[in-house]
Design a protein around this motif. Structure first.
Motif: not given
Length: 436
Positions: A166-167, A426-427, A432-436, A171-172
């Protein structure tokens, strides 16, 4: 619509608050806005196509400079600008014209109907494998913020299951989440309630729930309609044709233009009544690029050149600018009046009142009024859309709540793609700070 394969199963489980972990995102609505966003959130990563040409030169240059970077990972100013010159009803990676050709039809010789467009969207969902994201026959009755502390987390095992492949890896931990309540209709016609929780909610419901009425005498008569589909159905059933009395079309927006084009194609006589001047800068036709919307430009020409006061080159059509309807009679005679108070009476076969529509946001606190640009008035796609950040489409009043399409004033499917892209970007950055 739920843009996560596991969300469908969650919706069908027995309702127990302690059994749920908030979903990353829930999309409400199954039109082009919701479909496009679901496509982007399902793993389809958009890149700028080589040798393609964008009508916006600045955006063209920015896209060319980052060809190898996903558009989702780019920061594109002016995200409301349409992404391509493609035809106005198309969704990503499946041109509407190509789909129509498969039906052995073409736009030039046989104008697409609302039924065609609905079938295209249904085909698109199947073609792109998005069925698992949708929960049909579902009615949302309430969306509200609740404390995340009141919702117990899944077991460690369930958390691990949800994180695989899953992408969505937030984190928070949010202090508040959205509770989405409603019911879905069973095959037997029963209503089964559900209650789910989400970190983010996207409003993609469109604005066609409640057509605007003129509020004049006789508007409730059977020959007076408020949807274009009524004309299409009448033509299909041969109840209206070339020899019929004129069809009255009231309004000067895109839906009215579509009705005029459809009637013109079928050689059905049209009387067109609208309140504005043809030259009014607020008229949508005066805001559209002529080269990109030739059919709507044609309607605008007809409105200018074929008025009742000045005969023009277009047969079976006459326009009455700066007029308004006074009443509809049981004998199918319509009375309308010009700005000077002069009245006219015409016998018509049917009337289409296409002066806009309003969204049904009754599932939101205060009917969503607090989210609007002017929070003292109801949400309206033309005059008072939902106030969102132009680069993320997130509500400026409620973090985690997004809106798309006509709710934010994007009335073209072409523009919807840019809005969906902004929301997806945005989502993914949240997840994830580094989305695929």
């Amino acid at each position: 619509m739920l843009p996560d394969g596991k969300a469908y199963a969650l919706l069908a489980r027995p309702q127990n608050k302690s059994a749920f972990k908030p979903l990353p995102v829930v999309i409400i609505g199954n039109g082009p806005s919701g479909i496009c966003l679901s496509y982007l959130l399902s793993g389809y990563i958009p890149y700028f196509k080589r040798d393609s040409l964008h009508p916006h030169p600045i955006l063209q240059k920015k896209l060319e400079e980052a060809r190898d970077i996903s558009i989702l990972d780019q920061s594109i100013e002016g995200s409301m600008v349409t992404l391509s010159r493609g035809e106005w009803m198309g969704l990503p990676d499946l041109p509407f014209k190509d789909w129509l050709k498969q039906k052995k039809r073409g736009l030039r010789n046989n104008r697409a109907t609302a039924e065609d467009i609905a079938q295209y969207y249904q085909h698109y969902v199947v073609k792109k494998g998005l069925q698992k994201n949708f929960r049909c026959s579902t009615v949302v009755t309430s969306v509200r913020k609740v404390s995340a502390d009141s919702i117990s987390n899944h077991t460690q095992e369930d958390q691990q299951e949800n994180s695989d492949d899953s992408v969505w890896n937030f984190k928070e931990k949010s202090t508040e989440v959205f509770q989405v309540d409603g019911f879905f209709k069973t095959m037997k016609g029963d209503k089964e309630p559900f209650s789910i929780y989400a970190e983010n909610v996207v409003l993609a419901t469109g604005t066609y729930d409640s057509p605007t009425w003129l509020g004049v005498k006789g508007e409730n008569l059977s020959y007076v309609h408020h949807q274009l589909s009524a004309l299409e159905e009448a033509v299909k059933n041969d109840s209206i044709g070339i020899m019929s009395d004129p069809v009255l079309i009231v309004g000067a927006g895109l839906t009215a233009a579509d009705a005029i084009l459809f009637a013109h194609h079928c050689n059905i006589p049209v009387i067109h009544v609208f309140r504005r001047k043809v030259s009014d800068p607020g008229l949508i036709f005066n805001q559209l690029p002529k080269m990109m919307y030739p059919e709507y430009h044609k309607v605008h020409q007809m409105m200018k050149e074929q008025s009742a006061a000045c005969a023009g080159p277009y047969e079976c059509y006459v326009s009455f600018p700066e007029h308004h309807v006074l009443s509809f009679g049981k004998d199918k005679k319509c009375i309308f009046q010009d700005k000077n108070g002069h009245q006219k009476v015409y016998k018509i076969s049917m009337a289409l009142v296409l002066t806009g529509s309003n969204p049904n946001l009754s599932f939101l606190p205060n009917n969503g009024i607090d989210l609007a640009m002017n929070n003292s008035q109801p949400v309206n796609p033309k005059r008072n859309p939902i106030n969102v950040d132009p680069f993320t489409y997130e509500s400026t009043q409620e973090k985690g709540l997004y809106a798309l399409g006509p709710l934010v004033g994007d009335n073209f499917v072409r523009f919807v793609q840019g809005g969906a892209l902004a929301v997806a970007s945005s989502l993914l950055k949240k997840a994830n700070k580094n989305p695929p």
